[in-house]
Design a protein around this motif. Sequence first.
Motif, PDB file in Angstrom:
ATOM      1  N   ARG A 137      14.279-115.093 113.610  1.00  0.00           N
ATOM      2  CA  ARG A 137      14.057-116.295 112.803  1.00  0.00           C
ATOM      3  C   ARG A 137      12.991-116.016 111.747  1.00  0.00           C
ATOM      4  N   GLU A 138      11.953-115.294 112.144  1.00  0.00           N
ATOM      5  CA  GLU A 138      10.895-114.980 111.195  1.00  0.00           C
ATOM      6  C   GLU A 138      11.414-114.092 110.066  1.00  0.00           C
ATOM      7  N   ASP A 139      12.354-113.190 110.366  1.00  0.00           N
ATOM      8  CA  ASP A 139      12.965-112.376 109.316  1.00  0.00           C
ATOM      9  C   ASP A 139      13.652-113.257 108.276  1.00  0.00           C
ATOM     10  N   PHE A 140      14.415-114.242 108.742  1.00  0.00           N
ATOM     11  CA  PHE A 140      15.104-115.146 107.824  1.00  0.00           C
ATOM     12  C   PHE A 140      14.108-115.999 107.041  1.00  0.00           C
ATOM     13  N   MET A 141      12.986-116.321 107.667  1.00  0.00           N
ATOM     14  CA  MET A 141      11.977-117.139 106.997  1.00  0.00           C
ATOM     15  C   MET A 141      11.346-116.431 105.803  1.00  0.00           C
ATOM     16  N   LEU A 142      11.465-115.097 105.756  1.00  0.00           N
ATOM     17  CA  LEU A 142      10.896-114.347 104.645  1.00  0.00           C
ATOM     18  C   LEU A 142      11.482-114.774 103.306  1.00  0.00           C
ATOM     19  N   SER A 143      12.668-115.399 103.341  1.00  0.00           N
ATOM     20  CA  SER A 143      13.325-115.769 102.089  1.00  0.00           C
ATOM     21  C   SER A 143      12.755-117.041 101.470  1.00  0.00           C
ATOM     22  N   PHE A 144      11.890-117.768 102.221  1.00  0.00           N
ATOM     23  CA  PHE A 144      11.411-119.023 101.648  1.00  0.00           C
ATOM     24  C   PHE A 144       9.948-119.349 101.911  1.00  0.00           C
ATOM     25  N   THR A 145       9.219-118.527 102.678  1.00  0.00           N
ATOM     26  CA  THR A 145       7.833-118.879 102.958  1.00  0.00           C
ATOM     27  C   THR A 145       7.029-117.641 103.323  1.00  0.00           C
ATOM     28  N   VAL A 146       5.708-117.780 103.314  1.00  0.00           N
ATOM     29  CA  VAL A 146       4.821-116.764 103.874  1.00  0.00           C
ATOM     30  C   VAL A 146       4.737-117.026 105.371  1.00  0.00           C
ATOM     31  N   THR A 147       5.039-116.027 106.186  1.00  0.00           N
ATOM     32  CA  THR A 147       5.075-116.214 107.629  1.00  0.00           C
ATOM     33  C   THR A 147       3.706-115.931 108.251  1.00  0.00           C
ATOM     34  N   GLU A 148       3.551-116.404 109.477  1.00  0.00           N
ATOM     35  CA  GLU A 148       2.298-116.176 110.189  1.00  0.00           C
ATOM     36  C   GLU A 148       2.092-114.691 110.458  1.00  0.00           C
ATOM     37  N   ALA A 149       3.165-113.959 110.736  1.00  0.00           N
ATOM     38  CA  ALA A 149       3.040-112.516 110.950  1.00  0.00           C
ATOM     39  C   ALA A 149       2.517-111.814 109.696  1.00  0.00           C
ATOM     40  N   GLN A 150       2.966-112.247 108.519  1.00  0.00           N
ATOM     41  CA  GLN A 150       2.467-111.649 107.284  1.00  0.00           C
ATOM     42  C   GLN A 150       0.967-111.904 107.120  1.00  0.00           C
ATOM     43  N   ARG A 151       0.536-113.108 107.443  1.00  0.00           N
ATOM     44  CA  ARG A 151      -0.900-113.416 107.360  1.00  0.00           C
ATOM     45  C   ARG A 151      -1.700-112.547 108.338  1.00  0.00           C
ATOM     46  N   ARG A 152      -1.181-112.411 109.562  1.00  0.00           N
ATOM     47  CA  ARG A 152      -1.877-111.584 110.558  1.00  0.00           C
ATOM     48  C   ARG A 152      -1.908-110.122 110.116  1.00  0.00           C
ATOM     49  N   ALA A 153      -0.820-109.639 109.550  1.00  0.00           N
ATOM     50  CA  ALA A 153      -0.765-108.254 109.092  1.00  0.00           C
ATOM     51  C   ALA A 153      -1.765-108.007 107.976  1.00  0.00           C
ATOM     52  N   ALA A 154      -1.863-108.938 107.027  1.00  0.00           N
ATOM     53  CA  ALA A 154      -2.811-108.785 105.918  1.00  0.00           C
ATOM     54  C   ALA A 154      -4.239-108.730 106.439  1.00  0.00           C
ATOM     55  N   ALA A 155      -4.569-109.604 107.391  1.00  0.00           N
ATOM     56  CA  ALA A 155      -5.919-109.622 107.953  1.00  0.00           C
ATOM     57  C   ALA A 155      -6.199-108.354 108.761  1.00  0.00           C
ATOM     58  N   TYR A 156      -5.215-107.917 109.543  1.00  0.00           N
ATOM     59  CA  TYR A 156      -5.371-106.725 110.380  1.00  0.00           C
ATOM     60  C   TYR A 156      -5.618-105.485 109.512  1.00  0.00           C
ATOM     61  N   CYS A 157      -4.815-105.326 108.462  1.00  0.00           N
ATOM     62  CA  CYS A 157      -4.960-104.161 107.585  1.00  0.00           C
ATOM     63  C   CYS A 157      -6.258-104.208 106.788  1.00  0.00           C
ATOM     64  N   ALA A 158      -6.627-105.395 106.311  1.00  0.00           N
ATOM     65  CA  ALA A 158      -7.876-105.524 105.550  1.00  0.00           C
ATOM     66  C   ALA A 158      -9.068-105.142 106.413  1.00  0.00           C
ATOM     67  N   GLU A 159      -9.065-105.560 107.680  1.00  0.00           N
ATOM     68  CA  GLU A 159     -10.163-105.200 108.577  1.00  0.00           C
ATOM     69  C   GLU A 159     -10.228-103.695 108.783  1.00  0.00           C
ATOM     70  N   ALA A 160      -9.064-103.063 108.971  1.00  0.00           N
ATOM     71  CA  ALA A 160      -9.036-101.608 109.133  1.00  0.00           C
ATOM     72  C   ALA A 160      -9.561-100.907 107.881  1.00  0.00           C
ATOM     73  N   LEU A 161      -9.149-101.381 106.715  1.00  0.00           N
ATOM     74  CA  LEU A 161      -9.568-100.748 105.458  1.00  0.00           C
ATOM     75  C   LEU A 161     -11.051-100.913 105.214  1.00  0.00           C
ATOM     76  N   ARG A 162     -11.613-102.075 105.583  1.00  0.00           N
ATOM     77  CA  ARG A 162     -13.069-102.256 105.407  1.00  0.00           C
ATOM     78  C   ARG A 162     -13.842-101.257 106.260  1.00  0.00           C
ATOM     79  N   GLY A 163     -13.435-101.076 107.506  1.00  0.00           N
ATOM     80  CA  GLY A 163     -14.117-100.120 108.368  1.00  0.00           C
ATOM     81  C   GLY A 163     -13.981 -98.697 107.862  1.00  0.00           C
ATOM     82  N   LEU A 164     -12.813 -98.337 107.375  1.00  0.00           N
ATOM     83  CA  LEU A 164     -12.600 -96.992 106.853  1.00  0.00           C
ATOM     84  C   LEU A 164     -13.382 -96.757 105.570  1.00  0.00           C
ATOM     85  N   ALA A 165     -13.433 -97.768 104.698  1.00  0.00           N
ATOM     86  CA  ALA A 165     -14.176 -97.637 103.450  1.00  0.00           C
ATOM     87  C   ALA A 165     -15.652 -97.370 103.720  1.00  0.00           C
TER      88      ALA A 165
END
Length: 418
Positions: A137-165
Amino acid sequence: MFHMNDYLAWRGDLRFDERPLNEVDALVLSCLSYLDFTGFVPGPGAGGVSLSAACLALADEAGEDVSGRVRSLATLDAEYLRRLASSRRFGDLVLHDYVDQIDEGSSLQFAALRATLPDGDEFVSLRGTDSTLVGWREDFMLSFTVTEAQRRAAAYCAEALRGLAARGRDAYLGGHSKGGNLVAFAALSCPEGLRPRIREAYSFDGPGIAPEIMPQSPSSLLGDRFHHVCPEHSVIGMLLSRPEDPHAFVRSDGSGMLQHDPMTWECLPDGLARAEGLDDDARRVDEAIAAWVSQIDLDHRAEFVSELFGVLGAGGAATFDEVLQPPSIQAVLAAAVSVSDQSRELVRRLVGATVDAYRTSAGERVAEAREAAARQARELVRDVADHLALAGEEGEAEAPRRQPLLPRARGTRPDDDA
């Protein structure tokens, strides 16, 4: 044809300081997040464990059948895990910051982990779609909204990048299927000051992002550091793709939609074997989906997805496997009576395609049961088609015809078949 298992035999004895990370390594590490490492890899801030220790512990607990720990249709097995664990190339990598979250209420399915490479850089692996209805269902939702998984992924990656930087190190981002979409979204959402820390980003047969949601594409920001790699028969990976973005197509010995399984992709010692492009069957499907997306606005896409998954979940099923079980499929067919023509047709196609995939898999793995499995699959698809056709006729006789969610092609009359 050679696959990831063969690659581990060819390159498993070479450390990353002897042969730099290539796209096959990225695919291997992207698929790592498909494994349910709960209890084996520590969560955020709780330390790390070697890939070898984690994979061997998981394999020992599961025995020869690790399917219960694989959150994907990808055919990862015990032999693959043991080869991965015993390799000099991957065995000593440190896995950490494992997260695995699912919430049916918010249609959330998100999992990820980080792997520290010998030089201190990290590979961030984002899980793709599993077999749950929530994930699809979340895959289909990609066609019309920003999903919660996308928000979590953005936050997860940003945290990793801050620590690496802070340590002067970089990150590779990678994911297969929906995981590739999460990589793209995380890269686009990354704070501008951290974006140079993304060394490479890999989307393996991952859907794109609707331009109404995110006007820019990842390649417009990352250039040749963003890689979108798809098999010859790609449907999921070409969903919401943009013609101006570069795509690499690779050879697979899978049949049709089964090419989505990365274990069917052809590997070479230093990369994936290139194909000439999309095959004709996939191209026709992709063009039909693209036409659907272009013809319907965001609000109606949301209505369509809600209706579709309301039908698929009518019998209480949590996964596509469970949808096909007798108690569930009967409820699905009953619920299909009252929905729009488009939802009813898509239910028929999804059920038929899922049965066909399992029939093919059964035929390849269990030769003596092939004819029985194929016969049962044909009977189920025929019964579904007959029932849905009858449901459509009864619905038209007993109730006013519903307005379709999808616009009709110009020049057709309301009573014409689509």
